[in-house]
Design a protein around this motif. Structure first.
Motif, PDB file in Angstrom:
ATOM      1  N   ALA A 100      26.169  23.986  36.855  1.00 42.31           N
ATOM      2  CA  ALA A 100      26.422  22.698  36.216  1.00 42.31           C
ATOM      3  C   ALA A 100      25.906  22.658  34.782  1.00 42.31           C
ATOM      4  O   ALA A 100      26.342  21.813  33.989  1.00 42.31           O
ATOM      5  N   LEU A 101      24.998  23.560  34.422  1.00 40.68           N
ATOM      6  CA  LEU A 101      24.458  23.614  33.064  1.00 40.68           C
ATOM      7  C   LEU A 101      25.235  24.556  32.156  1.00 40.68           C
ATOM      8  O   LEU A 101      24.897  24.705  30.983  1.00 40.68           O
ATOM      9  N   ALA A 102      26.270  25.206  32.675  1.00 43.42           N
ATOM     10  CA  ALA A 102      27.002  26.198  31.902  1.00 43.42           C
ATOM     11  C   ALA A 102      27.661  25.578  30.674  1.00 43.42           C
ATOM     12  O   ALA A 102      28.180  24.464  30.716  1.00 43.42           O
ATOM     13  N   SER A 103      27.640  26.328  29.581  1.00 39.22           N
ATOM     14  CA  SER A 103      28.341  25.906  28.370  1.00 39.22           C
ATOM     15  C   SER A 103      29.836  26.155  28.524  1.00 39.22           C
ATOM     16  O   SER A 103      30.276  26.851  29.446  1.00 39.22           O
ATOM     17  N   GLY A 104      30.638  25.608  27.595  1.00 40.30           N
ATOM     18  CA  GLY A 104      32.082  25.821  27.635  1.00 40.30           C
ATOM     19  C   GLY A 104      32.476  27.294  27.649  1.00 40.30           C
ATOM     20  O   GLY A 104      33.278  27.713  28.488  1.00 40.30           O
ATOM     21  N   PRO A 105      31.919  28.103  26.730  1.00 38.58           N
ATOM     22  CA  PRO A 105      32.257  29.530  26.758  1.00 38.58           C
ATOM     23  C   PRO A 105      31.857  30.210  28.069  1.00 38.58           C
ATOM     24  O   PRO A 105      32.577  31.090  28.555  1.00 38.58           O
ATOM     25  N   GLU A 106      30.733  29.805  28.635  1.00 44.03           N
ATOM     26  CA  GLU A 106      30.310  30.399  29.910  1.00 44.03           C
ATOM     27  C   GLU A 106      31.262  30.012  31.032  1.00 44.03           C
ATOM     28  O   GLU A 106      31.594  30.836  31.896  1.00 44.03           O
ATOM     29  N   VAL A 107      31.728  28.763  31.027  1.00 43.08           N
ATOM     30  CA  VAL A 107      32.718  28.335  32.017  1.00 43.08           C
ATOM     31  C   VAL A 107      33.987  29.174  31.874  1.00 43.08           C
ATOM     32  O   VAL A 107      34.538  29.668  32.865  1.00 43.08           O
ATOM     33  N   GLY A 108      34.439  29.353  30.647  1.00 40.91           N
ATOM     34  CA  GLY A 108      35.652  30.120  30.409  1.00 40.91           C
ATOM     35  C   GLY A 108      35.545  31.558  30.875  1.00 40.91           C
ATOM     36  O   GLY A 108      36.482  32.110  31.470  1.00 40.91           O
ATOM     37  N   LYS A 109      34.397  32.183  30.638  1.00 44.11           N
ATOM     38  CA  LYS A 109      34.199  33.579  31.068  1.00 44.11           C
ATOM     39  C   LYS A 109      34.287  33.707  32.577  1.00 44.11           C
ATOM     40  O   LYS A 109      34.910  34.637  33.094  1.00 44.11           O
ATOM     41  N   GLN A 110      33.660  32.773  33.300  1.00 43.20           N
ATOM     42  CA  GLN A 110      33.680  32.890  34.757  1.00 43.20           C
ATOM     43  C   GLN A 110      35.056  32.571  35.327  1.00 43.20           C
ATOM     44  O   GLN A 110      35.506  33.219  36.273  1.00 43.20           O
ATOM     45  N   LEU A 111      35.738  31.585  34.754  1.00 43.34           N
ATOM     46  CA  LEU A 111      37.094  31.282  35.214  1.00 43.34           C
ATOM     47  C   LEU A 111      37.999  32.496  35.040  1.00 43.34           C
ATOM     48  O   LEU A 111      38.793  32.837  35.928  1.00 43.34           O
ATOM     49  N   THR A 112      37.864  33.148  33.909  1.00 38.53           N
ATOM     50  CA  THR A 112      38.696  34.324  33.633  1.00 38.53           C
ATOM     51  C   THR A 112      38.327  35.483  34.540  1.00 38.53           C
ATOM     52  O   THR A 112      39.196  36.123  35.147  1.00 38.53           O
ATOM     53  N   ALA A 113      37.032  35.759  34.651  1.00 39.87           N
ATOM     54  CA  ALA A 113      36.573  36.899  35.443  1.00 39.87           C
ATOM     55  C   ALA A 113      36.922  36.757  36.917  1.00 39.87           C
ATOM     56  O   ALA A 113      37.256  37.732  37.591  1.00 39.87           O
ATOM     57  N   SER A 114      36.858  35.525  37.422  1.00 36.51           N
ATOM     58  CA  SER A 114      37.126  35.291  38.842  1.00 36.51           C
ATOM     59  C   SER A 114      38.609  35.130  39.152  1.00 36.51           C
ATOM     60  O   SER A 114      38.999  35.143  40.322  1.00 36.51           O
ATOM     61  N   GLY A 115      39.423  34.966  38.116  1.00 38.49           N
ATOM     62  CA  GLY A 115      40.851  34.733  38.334  1.00 38.49           C
ATOM     63  C   GLY A 115      41.138  33.358  38.913  1.00 38.49           C
ATOM     64  O   GLY A 115      42.111  33.173  39.667  1.00 38.49           O
ATOM     65  N   SER A 116      40.342  32.368  38.547  1.00 37.84           N
ATOM     66  CA  SER A 116      40.503  31.017  39.108  1.00 37.84           C
ATOM     67  C   SER A 116      41.838  30.403  38.707  1.00 37.84           C
ATOM     68  O   SER A 116      42.232  30.449  37.537  1.00 37.84           O
TER      69      SER A 116
END
Length: 526
Positions: A100-116
């Protein structure tokens, strides 16, 4: 030598997490309180919770999501988190939980890496969520704001459609339930592949040592997006029929109010919360007499702190557990009924687990002694709760799980004749700040993106309060005028608050081996 859990193996059913938690509820269970919203006091029964889970599953399926798809859940601890999390799993979706504390770029990296394929969030986090979604190529239609925001689907709209929960079929032993992101022992965050069987197993493995009961009340302040909160505070409590009281964040006065007003009986905490309970003036005035268990995890918890908390909780058993995201997460616990075990230890292996202690220099196994305590060595663990591997990263998986199925934890331990383990050091580079994982490699990559920084390294150091913090060693680029405050502000603007660099030392060079690996031991001695 293989060390075995002293507890007999428990039977692990071949069930999905949904069927395991909700499939055997009785009529009496359905009317009991499952979840309470801490700030408002609004209660949800087990019957209503199961209906919500089924409705979410139907809504998700109606959007074309199911087995093989990944959906990101980005939320603090609110009752809807539980409904949505289990509804996604009920539909066969794999859930990747975002900090919940993730920054925008951190959110984007995980969405991309996980294939969400979609992101479910809440309005207070919408700015970071939308920035991350856009970076990952998700459209506005792919973002759901649970509590509502103009221009976005919300949970009420999804549920109003009344679509029935889908019939899904998958193998619980192989189908991925969740993809939390962990830094493992080194490096950047990686997707930890945990199956339904992993999660079901760890609830049952932990149960003999953490005896939750139907009348227990559990304040859920540790985040559900973290595997500790997900398995222990959410799933273990639901499985035992306990009541979970959700708290979106830790605030000591609010936490104490929840404990006293709801007569909380079991506290799952990280060491900073334990320290507050032991020493803060507000805690000294609070009525904590209802508490019967306090268990600490996520970071080291020494015997001195355990004793201090014990004085504040005279009716409670103070315990410690150990684990990793890669183990779903619990591998060790000081059992509730073993007050002869040092509370500063990590206790005994949970059921169905085996371990080895291995000399990190030679790879030779260290024997468990017949008397006394073993020599220190790296802890290796195997059991039904150990992850499948890291998503899309076979090399890191091979480095972490050996050919015999033992997961290399990166922690150095001793084991005594009774099977009690103590953590004495760690091989891994990971920094633990207030229980959160801070990977040095991630901060180093960010520092190197600064045009006035020629080289950088990050290590964990202990501050005046005894807390491990990230410290950066920085080499200025030629001609650069850069202050420590400049460095810290640059990082702070780009990462979650717990990842901030909190100390900076300028240096002429970062010590490295011939192969280019940072020599962190030399930095620690500097």
């Amino acid at each position: 030598m293989v060390v075995r859990s002293p507890h007999p193996d428990v039977e692990i059913p071949d069930l999905s997490l949904y069927d395991f938690l909700f499939g055997s509820l009785t009529e009496e269970d359905l009317g009991r309180t499952a979840v309470v919203d801490g700030p408002t006091g609004e209660a949800t029964t087990f019957g209503a919770l199961r209906a919500q889970v089924d409705a979410v599953a139907g809504a998700v399926a109606a959007r074309g999501l199911g087995v093989g798809d990944v959906v990101a859940l980005h939320s603090p601890n609110v009752p809807a988190f539980i409904s949505v999390f289990h509804g996604l799993l009920r539909a066969g979706v794999t859930v990747t939980t975002l900090n919940a504390l993730a920054s925008g770029p951190e959110v984007g990296k995980q969405l991309t890496a996980s294939g969400s394929k979609a992101l479910i969030t809440v309005s207070p986090l919408l700015a970071q969520a939308t920035e991350g979604a856009e970076a990952a190529g998700l459209s506005r239609d792919d973002v759901v704001v649970m509590d509502g925001a103009e221009g976005y689907s919300n949970l009420r709209d999804l549920l109003a459609a009344g679509a029935p929960a889908p019939e899904v079929s998958f193998d619980p032993a192989t189908h991925l339930a969740v993809l939390p992101y962990s830094s493992g022992t080194t490096g950047l965050p990686k997707g930890v592949m945990l199956t339904h069987r992993n999660l079901v197993a760890n609830v049952l493995q932990s149960e003999p040592y953490i005896p939750l009961v139907r009348d227990d009340v559990v304040p859920a302040v540790l985040p559900f997006f973290h595997i500790y909160g997900m398995t222990v505070l959410m799933n273990c409590a639901l499985q035992q029929g306990s009541t979970v009281v959700t708290m979106p964040r830790f605030d000591l006065p609010e936490y104490l109010r929840v404990i006293t007003e709801h007569r909380a009986t079991v506290l799952f905490v990280a060491p900073p919360i334990a320290l507050a309970l032991a020493k803060h003036p507000l805690a000294l005035e609070a009525d904590l007499s209802s508490v019967r268990i306090m268990m600490s995890g996520a970071a080291p918890f020494d015997a001195q702190l355990a004793a201090a908390v014990g004085e504040r909780l005279p009716r409670a058993r103070v315990m410690q557990g150990y684990g990793m995201s890669e183990m779903s997460p619990v591998s060790h616990v000081v059992p509730f009924d073993r007050d002869d075990i040092d509370p500063g230890s990590i206790g005994l292996l949970v059921a169905n687990m085996v371990a080895k202690v291995v000399d990190p220099a030679t790879g030779e196994e260290i024997e468990q002694p017949a008397e006394g305590t073993s020599a220190p060595g790296e802890l290796l663990c195997a059991g039904p709760n150990v992850m499948v591997g890291y998503l899309g990263n076979e090399a890191e998986t091979r480095d972490t799980i050996d050919a015999d199925g033992f997961l290399h934890t990166g922690d150095v331990v001793t084991v005594d004749a009774e099977g009690v383990f103590h953590v004495v050091d760690r091989l891994k580079e990971l920094i633990k700040y207030k229980g959160y994982q801070v990977p040095p490699a991630e901060l180093e990559a960010l520092l190197l993106s600064h045009p006035q920084i020629a080289d950088a390294a990050v290590i964990g150091v202990v501050d005046d309060d005894g807390e491990e913090i990230p410290k950066a060693f920085v080499v200025r680029a030629e001609g650069a005028e850069l202050s420590a405050e400049d460095v810290m502000e640059y990082v702070a603007a780009r990462v979650a608050p717990y990842k901030k660099v909190r100390a900076v030392q300028f240096t002429h060079a970062v010590p490295k081996s011939a192969s280019g690996k940072i020599l962190r031991k030399e930095l620690r001695a500097a």
